[in-house]
Design a protein around this motif. Structure first.
Motif, PDB file in Angstrom:
ATOM      1  N   ARG A 109       0.865  -1.177   0.000  1.00  0.00           N
ATOM      2  CA  ARG A 109       0.000   0.000   0.000  1.00  0.00           C
ATOM      3  C   ARG A 109       0.894   1.218   0.000  1.00  0.00           C
ATOM      4  O   ARG A 109       1.516   1.521   0.998  1.00  0.00           O
ATOM      5  N   GLY A 110       0.946   1.900  -1.125  1.00  0.00           N
ATOM      6  CA  GLY A 110       1.688   3.149  -1.167  1.00  0.00           C
ATOM      7  C   GLY A 110       0.924   4.239  -0.440  1.00  0.00           C
ATOM      8  O   GLY A 110      -0.238   4.059  -0.061  1.00  0.00           O
ATOM      9  N   PRO A 111       1.562   5.389  -0.239  1.00  0.00           N
ATOM     10  CA  PRO A 111       0.890   6.482   0.484  1.00  0.00           C
ATOM     11  C   PRO A 111      -0.411   6.930  -0.186  1.00  0.00           C
ATOM     12  O   PRO A 111      -1.396   7.192   0.492  1.00  0.00           O
ATOM     13  N   PHE A 112      -0.397   6.975  -1.503  1.00  0.00           N
ATOM     14  CA  PHE A 112      -1.594   7.399  -2.235  1.00  0.00           C
ATOM     15  C   PHE A 112      -2.700   6.351  -2.097  1.00  0.00           C
ATOM     16  O   PHE A 112      -3.871   6.693  -1.960  1.00  0.00           O
ATOM     17  N   LEU A 118      -6.906   1.451  -0.163  1.00  0.00           N
ATOM     18  CA  LEU A 118      -6.775   0.342  -1.108  1.00  0.00           C
ATOM     19  C   LEU A 118      -5.486  -0.423  -0.849  1.00  0.00           C
ATOM     20  O   LEU A 118      -4.515   0.140  -0.335  1.00  0.00           O
ATOM     21  N   THR A 119      -5.485  -1.688  -1.209  1.00  0.00           N
ATOM     22  CA  THR A 119      -4.317  -2.547  -1.038  1.00  0.00           C
ATOM     23  C   THR A 119      -4.117  -3.354  -2.315  1.00  0.00           C
ATOM     24  O   THR A 119      -5.080  -3.726  -2.982  1.00  0.00           O
ATOM     25  N   ASN A 120      -2.862  -3.618  -2.649  1.00  0.00           N
ATOM     26  CA  ASN A 120      -2.513  -4.442  -3.799  1.00  0.00           C
ATOM     27  C   ASN A 120      -1.985  -5.782  -3.308  1.00  0.00           C
ATOM     28  O   ASN A 120      -1.296  -5.846  -2.298  1.00  0.00           O
ATOM     29  N   LEU A 137      -7.759  -3.472  -4.229  1.00  0.00           N
ATOM     30  CA  LEU A 137      -8.631  -4.223  -3.317  1.00  0.00           C
ATOM     31  C   LEU A 137      -8.823  -3.459  -2.014  1.00  0.00           C
ATOM     32  O   LEU A 137      -7.930  -2.745  -1.558  1.00  0.00           O
ATOM     33  N   ASP A 138      -9.982  -3.641  -1.426  1.00  0.00           N
ATOM     34  CA  ASP A 138     -10.202  -3.169  -0.068  1.00  0.00           C
ATOM     35  C   ASP A 138      -9.239  -3.940   0.845  1.00  0.00           C
ATOM     36  O   ASP A 138      -8.930  -5.103   0.572  1.00  0.00           O
TER      37      ASP A 138
END
Length: 161
Positions: A109-112, A118-120, A137-138
């Motif tokens: 999860r980047g800062p943006f 959101l999470t990858n 993704l949530d």
């Protein structure tokens, strides 16, 4: 296993994330053209008078169409046998990875992305095509995916090579 469209869409907040991610480039381009218009000399000023509205229209079209299009394309699914992904908007990609080939499962999860909650999920396999990525993704959905893939890969007797 069959290469088919995955069942689940990414979270709707991804639409706003993709819009906000694309906006800074357009803002810089429009700002540069406004500066060029203000300080332009002679015939160059006429050039910027024409190109600025075109840039604004292209930016608006891109910021409206691209996120919606990506949302309709981006899909994912995890089964006990495989991970299915579909991504892109202009260039689209559909991939499948058998659980037996999974080596690692990561989230980031980047800062943006944190702003948009959101999470990858990244699924690394023994494939030369590289990892499968599920973007947008949530956080709770991402954690469930990681938990399910961890359980499925531990239950699999393959060697992930």
């Amino acid at each position: 296993m069959q290469l088919r469209p995955p069942r689940h869409r990414v979270h709707r907040r991804a639409i706003w994330y993709w819009t906000a991610s694309a906006a800074p480039l357009w803002l810089v381009l429009v700002a540069a053209q406004v500066v060029a218009l203000v300080v332009g000399w002679g015939w160059l000023r006429h050039w910027w008078v024409v190109t600025l509205p075109v840039t604004v229209l292209l930016a608006a079209a891109h910021l409206i169409v691209m996120p919606q299009w990506r949302y309709r394309v981006h899909r994912w699914e995890v089964t006990p046998e495989a991970v299915y992904t579909q991504s892109g908007w202009f260039n689209q990609e559909r991939r499948i990875a058998p659980v037996s080939r999974i080596q690692t499962v990561d989230t980031d999860r980047g800062p943006f992305e944190q702003i948009f909650r959101l999470t990858n999920v990244t699924v690394t396999t023994a494939s030369a095509a590289g990892p499968l990525r599920i973007h947008g993704l949530d956080r709770d959905d991402a954690l469930r995916v990681v938990d399910q893939l961890t359980a499925d890969t531990q239950a699999e007797r393959g060697d992930a090579t």
